[in-house]
Design a protein around this motif. Structure first.
Motif: not given
Lengths: 502, 562
Positions: B106-124
């Motif tokens: 299966d596949a899935h699209l997900l969207s979000f808006t990156a924060p307005g300040t720099a940093g490192i997001l995680g995914y898991l």
């Protein structure tokens, strides 16, 4: 200024492969000490993204410089006056396995020794990049040990090539599956010869046959044929090597490290490491020149004879040798005494802008420039890249030669010496010592003995001094001759290895 | 067997375009990893990810706020029995976006808006058991800054940005080729389990004794002969295909997808220099899809001789000699997923048509390559090539359909753990106190430390299934003031497994309630021995364990009180 520049370069090299964007030409031109020294040392900018670990270096007929890198393939550039302007192009991006030499057969046709084979790498369609990688020979074993390296190839003048095949080290394992016959006896030891021809110099014939030539080597990472056809091999201090030697090699000779004996066709099957020392001592040929560890050299590499006819300075016919483990290039002067080769070693370039890691050498077509290819091959901290050393035309005061007389040594210099100082025996400090031969790793200096100079007689032109010792000369030692107090000599200390007396 | 869809990996140097094309993320099948471990976006970007579960297990992908990966994982674990119904997605502000649990394929699209300040997001992935290792980072960079190339799956170590940038040059410890310009490498290569039959033309290398240069005698112990291929050639076509062709056996030995080689142990990281003394054989990255078995496909009795290779159309063509024939073998990605096309050309010194040559070129790939053979020159029911071709050359193509190799089944995989540890906290002066992750059932084959690969070997029955709290071996370093707080939910026995080379620290023997030394011993890979010490504790109590230096750091296990 020189120091600043060197520090900056080293810092850059250890952090990234981005070539150091330093204009050494500029520094050199404004640095008076560089001009006086007689040779200008510059760092050549390497192509971006190439790991500058230089295993082989050569020139082709067009005067282009070729380098074989330990992991980034083979690259070619046309040398330019500015070291930052070399336009590098890849001959092949294929990552070779520890290539430790380049022999140019013709433009676009190279012989390169790799860990598992001698490879002929050719551009057959003329597009400038290699498209044929032919195994000229796979006739030596491969145990999987990282230390087995192959230096050369050196044409023997009869259509074959010499390759110096190094032993394995106990600082690494061997593989459960090896190429070629495996000898459990040869596997024993500190540096060892578990598979064929480790610790040998072999001849490879054009049809790929490997002919054993001489053995008893340890880390023989340097081989060359002299202008008179003599074969020379350097080796590294370690087990069975009290200090690093340079050997004059002849067919059938044994040069002291026993492990390789297991591959002689008349080997009785016993363990050469257990031979009595007297037996090995009687079998071995001593080094023509020994290089005191720590003082003069740590890991000698490729020897190169000065055949520039004076374009590179006043040392025509002498041998230059790099040091992988120190910031220096050495100068070796050889002579035959009672049928045996021996001679002296003096630092040629040391410290300053000179980088460590010098592994391979070659002269520019005009002979004015010596290229030094550098790498530690993963042995230690990276000290790698490409430098060129160019004769400025100004001859510094140096000892040109040291030769043995019946009662002492004759030294010649490039320029007249101060008559009063050079004529005073007290200004020469001479001692002799020797190193152990045996299984232990390296050797301290043994029986360091001071020797008084009875007389020092300067020639009328002031450039030759005859030193007469007050005790008879002795064999199988190195004489350390320190002329510091004579004054004005750039490299005033020579070490002369005496194998035979006049 | 076609079980998996093709996996195409982002190539080094390809800039990520967000806001337009979805950014593709897949998984390394069988490896419990995303195939991208880091990528860059700009602040405020609209980011769309297409997550394709091309793996073998269910996975999801949750994007978290900076520093919240552990918190989200723990919150997902806290869902307990509600997890499956909620796609293991906790209700928390720490989440920026999440896919549902995707079944394989299966596949899935997900969207979000990156924060307005720099940093490192995680995914898991929060599917049970995946969250501690199936992770990645999204670097949110200031507008106008250059975005780095995505980092692909990096095995033990991810390439540095410099190594990633230099991957195509061979200067990186993670070298890569492309389908158009494959990278050919001569180096030592790993032996992923080839049989002696496959390695028939190699000789056996034996173990040796350590040697003492001073005495000239062998020392006790053994220097193992390690697995490795001394003279093979590795070729990489990017993420789609890598293979090892051997110059001693003159055959394809194995193929893998998803990455190439991690050369760090041989070349050193970055600028290089450091070789790992007794373990420098490069590591395969990705998944093995083909492993040769059986004798040489041209027969067990042949004595092949390697001649070299030619580059034709950017692809190496290996040349070797068998009897009067020169064989040329070209190996490249096939049309389908995991397909490897092997083209053979056979050149004879003599004219087939003229007769007189009585050697049959015989290919038997039925077993060894578990593939199908397609060639007009093959007899229908056999794999023997007819020799009566009307030229001195003929060719045939063998298409191997690879099969993904799963990691070997873990022994005691289904062993439940005691479940008595409520929390286990590692306390280090100056560091934030972090609950231990990855508590698992104590069993042979499980890793002991969170920072080493050592595994348990022999485990006494009394400890099987205990809660094993992974400690850090580096905490053994001198002067590190480390303690562990083990909070249990019920009456329990806390076990400290102490390296037998280490003297018992004072807190183990001198405390008010000292631990008792038992006769139980746990052995580990590398033949190390750990002595078990125990202390019984009451329910809802916290036991504190102190520091220890030298040897390896201690291991912690908790069993029900007996």
């Amino acid at each position: 200024m020189t120091t600043c520049c060197k520090t900056a370069c080293l810092a850059l090299l250890t952090t990234s492969f981005v070539p150091a964007q330093h204009d050494h030409e500029h520094h050199a031109a404004t640095d008076p000490t560089q001009a006086v020294a007689g040779w200008r040392i510059e760092d050549i900018a390497m192509p971006d993204g190439v790991a500058p670990e230089i295993g082989g270096i050569a020139l082709n007929s067009r005067g282009e410089l070729l380098i074989a890198t330990r992991r980034s393939g083979i690259w070619i550039a046309t040398p330019t006056p500015n070291v930052g302007d070399f336009a590098w192009r890849p001959f092949t991006r294929h990552s070779l396995h520890n290539p430790m030499g380049i022999l140019v057969l013709s433009d676009g046709d190279l012989l390169v020794p790799q860990m598992p084979e001698l490879t002929r790498i050719r551009d057959t369609d003329g597009d400038g990049t290699a498209d044929s990688f032919e195994a000229v020979t796979t006739g030596w074993g491969v145990s999987g040990n990282y230390h087995e390296t192959n230096a050369g190839p050196i044409p023997d003048g009869e259509g074959n090539w010499f390759v110096a095949v190094g032993t394995a080290s106990h600082n690494g394992p061997t593989f459960a599956h090896v190429r070629g016959e495996f000898s459990p006896i040869g596997r024993r030891g500190r540096n060892f010869s578990a598979v064929e021809w480790k610790g040998w110099v072999v001849k490879v014939t054009p049809d790929g046959e490997v002919l054993p030539y001489a053995n008893g080597f340890r880390a023989n990472n340097g081989i060359t044929l002299g202008p008179d056809g003599k074969l020379w091999v350097t080796d590294n201090q370690g087990d069975w090597r009290g200090t690093s030697p340079i050997y004059h090699v002849v067919e059938g000779g044994f040069y002291g490290h026993p492990s390789s004996l297991v591959w002689r066709d008349d080997h009785p099957g016993d363990d050469p490491l257990n031979y009595p020392l007297e037996k090995l001592e009687a079998m071995r040929t001593r080094a023509a020149v020994e290089l005191p560890q720590g003082d003069v050299c740590n890991s000698p590499s490729e020897p190169l004879f000065d055949d520039t006819g004076g374009a590179f300075g006043p040392f025509t016919g002498q041998m230059f040798v790099g040091d992988i483990a120190g910031p220096r290039i050495l100068r070796v002067m050889l002579e035959e005494v009672a049928g045996v080769m021996q001679g002296a070693v003096i630092p040629f370039q040391e410290g300053g802008s000179m980088r460590g890691g010098t592994n391979r050498l070659c002269f520019s077509p005009d002979g004015r420039t010596l290229y030094a290819g550098q790498t530690y091959r993963g042995w230690g901290k990276p000290s790698e890249g490409l430098q060129r050393i160019t004769f400025t035309g100004m001859v510094p005061q140096e000892i040109v030669s040291v030769s043995l007389t019946g009662t002492g040594f004759r030294l010649t210099t490039t320029q007249p010496l101060d008559a009063a100082k050079a004529g005073s025996p007290a200004n020469y400090s001479i001692s002799h010592f020797h190193y152990d031969y045996g299984r232990r790793y390296g050797s301290p200096k043994r029986e360091v003995t001071e020797v008084r100079v009875q007389s020092a007689v300067l020639s009328p032109n002031g450039k030759t001094v005859e030193l007469t010792l007050d005790t008879p000369l002795t064999r199988h030692v190195l004489y350390r001759i320190d002329c510091t107090n004579v004054g004005g000599i750039e490299h005033p200390v020579a070490h002369y290895t005496v194998n035979a007396l006049r | 067997m076609r079980r998996l869809s093709v996996m195409l990996l982002a190539l080094a140097g390809a800039p990520l375009v967000t806001g337009q094309d979805p950014f593709p993320i897949g998984v390394i099948p069988g490896a419990l990893r995303y195939d991208v471990s880091r990528f860059d976006v700009h602040v405020g970007d609209r980011v769309t990810i297409r997550f394709q579960n091309n793996g073998l297990m269910p996975h999801n992908l949750l994007v978290t706020r900076p520093g919240k990966v552990d918190a989200v994982m723990l919150a997902a674990m806290a869902l307990g029995g509600d997890g499956p119904a909620r796609d293991y997605k906790p209700q928390t502000d720490d989440l920026l976006a999440a896919t549902p649990i995707l079944q394989p394929g299966d596949a899935h699209l997900l969207s979000f808006t990156a924060p307005g300040t720099a940093g490192i997001l995680g995914y898991l992935c929060t599917f049970p058991g995946h969250g501690t290792i199936m992770r990645g980072e999204i670097r949110v960079l200031p507008g106008g800054t250059e975005l780095g190339a995505p980092l692909r799956f990096g095995g033990e170590r991810a390439p540095t940005p410099d190594e990633d940038r230099l991957a195509r040059s061979g200067a990186s410890a993670f070298p890569l080729g492309t389908e158009d310009e494959p990278l050919v490498m001569r180096t030592f290569l790993p032996d992923p389990g080839l049989s002696d039959e496959v390695l028939a033309h190699h000789r056996q290398g034996l173990d040796a004794k350590p040697y003492d240069v001073n005495s000239g005698l062998d020392r006790p112990g053994v220097v193992k002969a390690i697995p490795g291929l001394p003279a093979a050639i590795a070729v990489n076509f990017g993420g789609r295909l890598s293979y090892a062709w051997d110059t001693v056996e003159c055959r394809l030995l194995y193929a893998w997808v998803g990455g190439f080689l991690d050369m760090t142990d041989y070349w050193g990281a970055g600028a290089g220099g450091g070789r790992k003394s007794f373990d420098y054989v490069p590591a395969l990255q990705g998944s093995l899809v083909y492993l040769a078995t059986g004798p040489h496909p041209m027969g067990a009795e042949i004595e092949p001789r390697y001649l070299g290779y030619l580059m034709e159309g950017g692809t190496p063509v290996f040349r070797f000699k068998v009897g009067p024939f020169e064989i040329r073998e070209r190996i490249a990605p096939g049309d389908g997923p995991f397909e490897i096309a092997c083209d053979f050309e056979v050149i004879s010194e003599a004219d087939f048509k003229g007769g007189g040559v009585d050697v049959v070129f015989q290919l038997d790939y039925s077993e060894s390559l578990r593939g199908r053979i397609a060639s007009e020159h093959l007899l229908p029911d056999t794999t023997t090539v007819q020799r009566d071709c009307d030229s001195t050359r003929f060719s045939l193509r063998v298409v191997l359909t690879g099969e993904e190799r799963l990691p070997p089944p873990q022994p005691f995989a289904d062993l439940p753990r005691a479940g008595l540890v409520a929390t286990a906290r590692r306390v280090v002066t100056g560091d934030p106190v972090v609950p231990a992750l990855g508590i698992q059932a104590f069993a042979p084959g499980r890793t002991i430390f969170s920072d080493r690969e050592y595994t348990f070997d022999e485990v006494p029955e009394a400890l099987l299934g205990a809660d094993h709290v992974p400690t850090r071996n580096d905490d053994k370093l001198d002067g590190r003031d480390v303690s562990w707080q083990i909070e249990v939910s019920g009456p329990a026995t806390v076990w400290v497994l102490l390296d037998s080379r280490v003297e018992a620290p004072a807190w183990l023997t001198d405390a008010d309630a000292p631990f008792t030394r038992t006769d139980l011993v746990v052995t580990t890979s590398g033949n190390w021995r750990y002595q078990a010490w125990r202390r019984d504790v009451a329910g809802s109590s916290t036991t504190e364990l102190g520091p220890q230096s030298g040897g390896s750091f201690y291991a912690i296990a908790v069993t029900p009180k007996r």
